[in-house]
Motif scaffolding. Structure first.
Motif, PDB file in Angstrom:
ATOM      1  N   UNK A  79     -46.670  39.865 -20.917  1.00  0.00           N
ATOM      2  CA  UNK A  79     -45.262  40.186 -21.131  1.00  0.00           C
ATOM      3  C   UNK A  79     -44.360  39.400 -20.187  1.00  0.00           C
ATOM      4  N   UNK A  80     -43.346  38.762 -20.761  1.00  0.00           N
ATOM      5  CA  UNK A  80     -42.285  38.113 -19.990  1.00  0.00           C
ATOM      6  C   UNK A  80     -41.000  38.877 -20.241  1.00  0.00           C
ATOM      7  N   UNK A  81     -40.386  39.383 -19.169  1.00  0.00           N
ATOM      8  CA  UNK A  81     -39.152  40.171 -19.267  1.00  0.00           C
ATOM      9  C   UNK A  81     -37.993  39.351 -18.707  1.00  0.00           C
ATOM     10  N   UNK A  82     -36.904  39.275 -19.446  1.00  0.00           N
ATOM     11  CA  UNK A  82     -35.684  38.602 -18.989  1.00  0.00           C
ATOM     12  C   UNK A  82     -34.534  39.602 -18.996  1.00  0.00           C
ATOM     13  N   UNK A  83     -33.626  39.489 -18.029  1.00  0.00           N
ATOM     14  CA  UNK A  83     -32.505  40.415 -18.004  1.00  0.00           C
ATOM     15  C   UNK A  83     -31.384  39.942 -17.112  1.00  0.00           C
ATOM     16  N   UNK A  96     -42.405  32.162 -17.463  1.00  0.00           N
ATOM     17  CA  UNK A  96     -41.448  33.243 -17.718  1.00  0.00           C
ATOM     18  C   UNK A  96     -40.108  32.929 -17.062  1.00  0.00           C
ATOM     19  N   UNK A  97     -40.136  32.444 -15.825  1.00  0.00           N
ATOM     20  CA  UNK A  97     -38.900  32.060 -15.139  1.00  0.00           C
ATOM     21  C   UNK A  97     -38.185  30.961 -15.910  1.00  0.00           C
ATOM     22  N   UNK A  98     -38.930  29.972 -16.377  1.00  0.00           N
ATOM     23  CA  UNK A  98     -38.322  28.866 -17.129  1.00  0.00           C
ATOM     24  C   UNK A  98     -37.704  29.369 -18.432  1.00  0.00           C
ATOM     25  N   UNK A  99     -38.385  30.311 -19.095  1.00  0.00           N
ATOM     26  CA  UNK A  99     -37.849  30.881 -20.334  1.00  0.00           C
ATOM     27  C   UNK A  99     -36.542  31.623 -20.067  1.00  0.00           C
ATOM     28  N   UNK A 100     -36.551  32.487 -19.044  1.00  0.00           N
ATOM     29  CA  UNK A 100     -35.359  33.285 -18.742  1.00  0.00           C
ATOM     30  C   UNK A 100     -34.205  32.399 -18.288  1.00  0.00           C
ATOM     31  N   UNK A 101     -34.516  31.412 -17.458  1.00  0.00           N
ATOM     32  CA  UNK A 101     -33.475  30.522 -16.967  1.00  0.00           C
ATOM     33  C   UNK A 101     -32.836  29.736 -18.107  1.00  0.00           C
ATOM     34  N   UNK A 102     -33.646  29.276 -19.069  1.00  0.00           N
ATOM     35  CA  UNK A 102     -33.125  28.485 -20.190  1.00  0.00           C
ATOM     36  C   UNK A 102     -32.202  29.305 -21.083  1.00  0.00           C
ATOM     37  N   UNK A 103     -32.355  30.649 -21.046  1.00  0.00           N
ATOM     38  CA  UNK A 103     -31.519  31.522 -21.858  1.00  0.00           C
ATOM     39  C   UNK A 103     -30.421  32.191 -21.021  1.00  0.00           C
ATOM     40  N   UNK A 104     -30.210  31.641 -19.809  1.00  0.00           N
ATOM     41  CA  UNK A 104     -29.118  32.071 -18.924  1.00  0.00           C
ATOM     42  C   UNK A 104     -29.258  33.500 -18.407  1.00  0.00           C
ATOM     43  N   UNK A 161     -32.826  34.591  -9.977  1.00  0.00           N
ATOM     44  CA  UNK A 161     -32.208  33.277  -9.996  1.00  0.00           C
ATOM     45  C   UNK A 161     -31.350  33.069  -8.759  1.00  0.00           C
ATOM     46  N   UNK A 162     -31.231  31.826  -8.305  1.00  0.00           N
ATOM     47  CA  UNK A 162     -30.307  31.558  -7.197  1.00  0.00           C
ATOM     48  C   UNK A 162     -28.844  31.637  -7.631  1.00  0.00           C
ATOM     49  N   UNK A 163     -28.612  31.810  -8.941  1.00  0.00           N
ATOM     50  CA  UNK A 163     -27.232  31.863  -9.444  1.00  0.00           C
ATOM     51  C   UNK A 163     -26.508  33.142  -9.047  1.00  0.00           C
ATOM     52  N   UNK A 164     -27.242  34.177  -8.663  1.00  0.00           N
ATOM     53  CA  UNK A 164     -26.611  35.452  -8.331  1.00  0.00           C
ATOM     54  C   UNK A 164     -27.354  36.092  -7.170  1.00  0.00           C
ATOM     55  N   UNK A 165     -26.651  36.593  -6.160  1.00  0.00           N
ATOM     56  CA  UNK A 165     -27.328  37.292  -5.074  1.00  0.00           C
ATOM     57  C   UNK A 165     -28.065  38.520  -5.595  1.00  0.00           C
ATOM     58  N   UNK A 166     -29.060  38.956  -4.832  1.00  0.00           N
ATOM     59  CA  UNK A 166     -29.819  40.129  -5.254  1.00  0.00           C
ATOM     60  C   UNK A 166     -28.959  41.377  -5.318  1.00  0.00           C
ATOM     61  N   UNK A 167     -29.332  42.273  -6.213  1.00  0.00           N
ATOM     62  CA  UNK A 167     -28.595  43.522  -6.349  1.00  0.00           C
ATOM     63  C   UNK A 167     -29.162  44.350  -7.476  1.00  0.00           C
ATOM     64  N   UNK A 168     -28.416  45.334  -7.910  1.00  0.00           N
ATOM     65  CA  UNK A 168     -28.887  46.201  -8.985  1.00  0.00           C
ATOM     66  C   UNK A 168     -27.723  46.792  -9.759  1.00  0.00           C
TER      67      UNK A 168
END
Length: 207
Positions: free
Chosen positions: A80-84, A61-69, A122-129
């Motif tokens: 279920x794999x959720x990406x957002x 799931x992580x690989x799928x979400x990461x590949x779609x940015x 992702x390490x691309x963005x700090x945690x938040x909401x």
């Protein structure tokens, strides 16, 4: 003869009840945001795109979400794999034991539960909401935001990413942002703005 049989059944049940899942391997330097969190029908992952995967695992799931940015991923209800793009508000943590459904791709790993989701970031963005800022007027002559980027998904949803408020952006009553999102059956109910009305969310980093 009956007593040993009953004992064997009870002993087996106790072993099954104590079964522990293996810790997941999280690739691509992603990390765990929530080991187990309460999900809702409107989803706690912002701009959630859900795929039902017969080979679902946290890693896939992580690989799928990461590949779609995408920058957030979550596994739920076994397949279920959720990406957002973020988190909606501050999700409510749940006991890890609530995420008790085996992954369809590996029965030794857990993939959430019924409205229980394991969330990774992702390490691309700090945690938040993401927090709702309100309903805004959005017309060609009085746009709410600057530099819109439109992207359509296979679910017939359209994600519109904007950068910065336009000068003179106008608030509208939230009742004017009452158009339902075209979600797939069974995905709950969410609002997606209205006619020339834009629902605005702001990303806030955690301390």
């Amino acid at each position: 003869m009956k007593t040993p049989l009953l004992f064997a059944i009870a002993f087996s049940a106790s072993i099954l009840g104590a079964y522990a899942f293996d810790p997941p391997n999280i690739p691509l330097n992603w990390s765990t945001a929530y080991a187990c969190a309460v999900d809702t029908g409107s989803r706690i992952i912002a701009n959630d795109i859900t795929v039902q995967d017969p080979n679902n695992t946290p890693a896939s799931c992580v690989e799928r979400c990461d590949s779609e940015n995408y920058i957030y991923a979550g596994v739920e209800y076994s397949n279920e794999c959720h990406c957002g793009t973020g988190l909606v508000g501050t999700p409510q943590s749940a006991p890890v034991t609530d995420c008790n459904m085996a992954c369809t791709g590996d029965p030794d790993l857990s993939c959430g539960g019924s409205f229980r989701i394991q969330v990774y970031k992702s390490p691309a963005l700090p945690g938040g909401g993401w927090a709702l800022q309100g309903c805004f007027v959005d017309t060609p002559t009085t746009p709410a935001f600057l530099t819109p980027v439109h992207q359509s998904f296979s679910t017939n949803l359209e994600f519109i990413d904007h950068y910065g408020y336009a000068p003179g952006a106008e608030y509208a009553d939230e009742s004017e942002c009452s158009t339902l999102c075209p979600l797939p059956p069974g995905e709950g109910q969410e609002y997606c703005g209205g006619v020339q009305r834009l629902m605005v969310y702001k990303y806030a980093k955690w301390p």
